[in-house]
Design a protein around this motif. Structure first.
Motif: not given
Ligand code: ZN
Length: 219
Positions: A175-203
């Protein structure tokens, strides 16, 4: 306030002795950016946490210039025999981003894990923010993102508990490098990488926020 003090270092590669500035004390009162860059009020400490030999370009923290420092023959070959860093030393004072770029190069020669190299490249990008060099900042953000991606793609390159935070960070780097499309794809992967639902909800929340209504600072 961040306070610096002068130290004298001896290069373990070429045995040149030189003065450098090191951090005596610092603070985190400058806030935390959404790429985890913790800011100090006053002088930023990052450029003074590592040191570069002005003769050969060897770079490391104070410990890596200490009595026990024993750089591997590979490092010595690259720096002394092939002289790969010295030609890249600027004529004027060395910027923080220069030092972290050298450190990342040396870490690569040492065969360090991609995520460790990524952290040095991220620090180079953070230094560029204070150096007001937008082009170099984006260059290092891209390089850091690729190195974090390489770590995430490799088998056990990243602890499972850290995958969500680094996936978020890769999104934020793009996102900060100016590639919004690639940024979105990575943000969308975050929920699938969570291992501790409570502690990582902020992410999960942070990824959604940065995807839809990005902010530059936490809090
Ligand atoms: Zn040296």
């Amino acid at each position: 306030m961040t306070t610096l003090h002068k130290i004298e270092l001896t290069c373990p590669i070429c045995f040149n002795t030189f003065d450098s500035q090191a951090v005596l004390s610092t603070n985190t009162f400058g806030g935390k950016a959404t790429d985890f860059h913790e800011r100090a009020s006053g002088t930023q400490p990052l450029p003074y946490l590592i040191h570069t030999c002005p003769s050969c370009g060897y770079t490391g923290n104070e410990h890596e210039f200490g009595d026990g420092a024993d750089p591997s023959p590979t490092i010595k070959d690259h720096i002394l025999v092939f002289g790969e860093l010295a030609p890249k030393l600027p004529a004027g004072p060395l910027a923080g981003s220069d030092k972290y770029e050298f450190a990342a190069t040396i870490a690569d020669w040492q065969g360090r894990e991609p995520r460790r190299i990524a952290e040095l490249l991220l620090r180079a990008a953070w230094c560029c923010v204070d150096e007001d060099d937008v082009e170099a900042e984006r260059y290092f953000r891209r390089k850091a993102a690729w190195a974090f991606e390489e770590g995430l793609a490799s088998y056990d390159g990243v602890d499972s508990g850290e995958r969500a935070v680094l996936t978020y960070l890769v999104g934020e780097l793009w996102r900060r490098a100016g590639d919004v499309k690639t940024a979105r794809a990575w943000f969308d992967r975050v929920p699938g990488e969570v291992t501790d639902t409570h502690a990582q909800q902020w992410l999960v929340d942070a990824a959604k926020q940065q995807r839809d209504h990005p902010r530059e600072w936490f809090g």
